[in-house]
Design a protein around this motif. Structure first.
Motif, mmCIF file in Angstrom:
data_model
loop_
_atom_site.group_PDB
_atom_site.id
_atom_site.type_symbol
_atom_site.label_atom_id
_atom_site.label_comp_id
_atom_site.label_asym_id
_atom_site.label_seq_id
_atom_site.Cartn_x
_atom_site.Cartn_y
_atom_site.Cartn_z
ATOM 1 N N SER A 1 38.195 25.462 1.998
ATOM 2 C CA SER A 1 37.198 26.283 2.671
ATOM 3 C C SER A 1 37.654 27.730 2.621
ATOM 4 O O SER A 1 38.750 28.033 2.168
ATOM 5 C CB SER A 1 37.030 25.832 4.126
ATOM 6 O OG SER A 1 38.189 26.156 4.859
ATOM 7 N N ASP B 1 30.674 17.796 -5.043
ATOM 8 C CA ASP B 1 30.744 18.047 -3.603
ATOM 9 C C ASP B 1 29.360 18.044 -2.969
ATOM 10 O O ASP B 1 29.149 17.469 -1.891
ATOM 11 C CB ASP B 1 31.413 19.398 -3.336
ATOM 12 C CG ASP B 1 32.925 19.319 -3.423
ATOM 13 O OD1 ASP B 1 33.444 18.204 -3.630
ATOM 14 O OD2 ASP B 1 33.579 20.361 -3.292
ATOM 15 N N TYR B 2 28.440 18.711 -3.629
ATOM 16 C CA TYR B 2 27.081 18.818 -3.088
ATOM 17 C C TYR B 2 26.432 17.441 -2.929
ATOM 18 O O TYR B 2 25.749 17.170 -1.929
ATOM 19 C CB TYR B 2 26.241 19.700 -4.001
ATOM 20 C CG TYR B 2 24.783 19.774 -3.603
ATOM 21 C CD1 TYR B 2 24.380 20.549 -2.515
ATOM 22 C CD2 TYR B 2 23.811 19.069 -4.309
ATOM 23 C CE1 TYR B 2 23.039 20.615 -2.142
ATOM 24 C CE2 TYR B 2 22.475 19.125 -3.948
ATOM 25 C CZ TYR B 2 22.092 19.899 -2.859
ATOM 26 O OH TYR B 2 20.769 19.953 -2.492
ATOM 27 N N SER C 1 27.138 25.533 3.091
ATOM 28 C CA SER C 1 25.973 24.648 3.078
ATOM 29 C C SER C 1 24.925 25.163 2.098
ATOM 30 O O SER C 1 24.678 26.375 2.014
ATOM 31 C CB SER C 1 25.368 24.558 4.475
ATOM 32 O OG SER C 1 26.293 23.963 5.371
ATOM 33 N N GLY D 1 32.566 24.049 2.109
ATOM 34 C CA GLY D 1 32.111 24.431 3.435
ATOM 35 C C GLY D 1 30.879 25.309 3.452
ATOM 36 O O GLY D 1 30.363 25.644 4.519
ATOM 37 N N LYS E 1 27.879 14.715 -2.288
ATOM 38 C CA LYS E 1 28.512 13.978 -1.188
ATOM 39 C C LYS E 1 28.237 14.596 0.174
ATOM 40 O O LYS E 1 28.033 13.881 1.165
ATOM 41 C CB LYS E 1 30.026 13.911 -1.416
ATOM 42 C CG LYS E 1 30.430 13.136 -2.660
ATOM 43 C CD LYS E 1 31.940 13.229 -2.873
ATOM 44 C CE LYS E 1 32.360 12.513 -4.147
ATOM 45 N NZ LYS E 1 33.827 12.664 -4.397
ATOM 46 N N THR E 2 28.233 15.919 0.239
ATOM 47 C CA THR E 2 28.206 16.593 1.533
ATOM 48 C C THR E 2 27.061 17.584 1.716
ATOM 49 O O THR E 2 26.838 18.060 2.833
ATOM 50 C CB THR E 2 29.526 17.355 1.758
ATOM 51 O OG1 THR E 2 29.603 18.452 0.830
ATOM 52 C CG2 THR E 2 30.728 16.439 1.562
#
Length: 221
Positions: free
Chosen positions: A166, A124-125, A135, A133, A127-128
């Protein structure tokens, strides 16, 4: 030494499902018999060798916490002895390792507190720049220790697969929007996983500690 129960075989009740550890039977239309076997599950894999007495220990832990927290939230406990809902010849399979509970609809959520950037969180990190959710600072590397543990819940689907989510659904449940009559926590299990470095396997540790250098998983199913 007590022989291990790898799988229950209750013929007097309809079998509804077998999980990684527990077998579930219908007791009429409004109750369930949940039998804790001695199967071992590690990272969704059922191992070949059971541990004698494991199911009794799990059941005692469940009964302890349900009693301890009963004044805070209603539970699915009925107080019916498991031996009363099966045939006499099947009593040994349920004695000390089973519970007769109300038949409710669970909220299928797994709570995960991460201390390291690894596994699906690392994916996930990349990609986003965030996990569920939350940060995170830029420039982190795989298996890096986080500044502080983060809460990253997952929705549990059929066959124990997980879908990341989330924190908002958890907040919804916490706020009381879910009907208490449909909410039940069947089990809470604390495990720890060593951060996985490249080409190294994960391992389980026996004692959970959110402040230690591990990724701690709290599983409520």
């Amino acid at each position: 030494m007590t022989s291990a129960l790898l799988q229950s075989d209750i013929q007097s009740l309809p079998l509804l499902a077998r999980g990684k550890v527990r077998d579930m039977y219908a007791v009429g239309d409004d109750k369930l018999l949940i039998v804790a076997s001695d199967r071992i599950s590690a990272f969704d894999v059922i191992l070949d060798d059971p541990i004698p007495g494991k199911g009794q220990v799990l059941t005692e832990l469940t009964e302890f916490w349900l009693k301890k927290l009963g004044h805070i939230i209603p539970t699915h406990v009925t107080g019916i002895a498991p031996e009363e809902v099966v045939q006499p010849s099947e009593a040994d399979q349920v004695r000390g390792r089973a519970m007769v509970v109300k038949r409710l609809k669970p909220v299928l959520v797994e709570a995960v507190a991460r201390g390291y950037l690894i596994g699906s969180g690392w994916n996930d990190y990349q990609k986003t720049g965030a996990i569920c959710g939350v940060s995170l600072p830029a420039g982190l590397v795989q298996a890096q220790k986080l500044a502080s543990p983060i809460f990253t819940p997952a929705a549990k689907a059929e066959m124990a697969h997980m879908t990341k989510m989330s924190t908002s659904p958890m907040s919804c449940a916490k706020s009381g929007k879910s009907s208490p009559s449909r909410f039940v926590i069947l089990r809470c299990v604390f495990t720890q996983r060593r951060p996985i470095m490249p080409q190294k396997k994960a391992s389980l540790l026996p004692t959970p500690n959110l402040n230690s250098a591990w990724t701690t998983r709290v599983s409520c199913i």
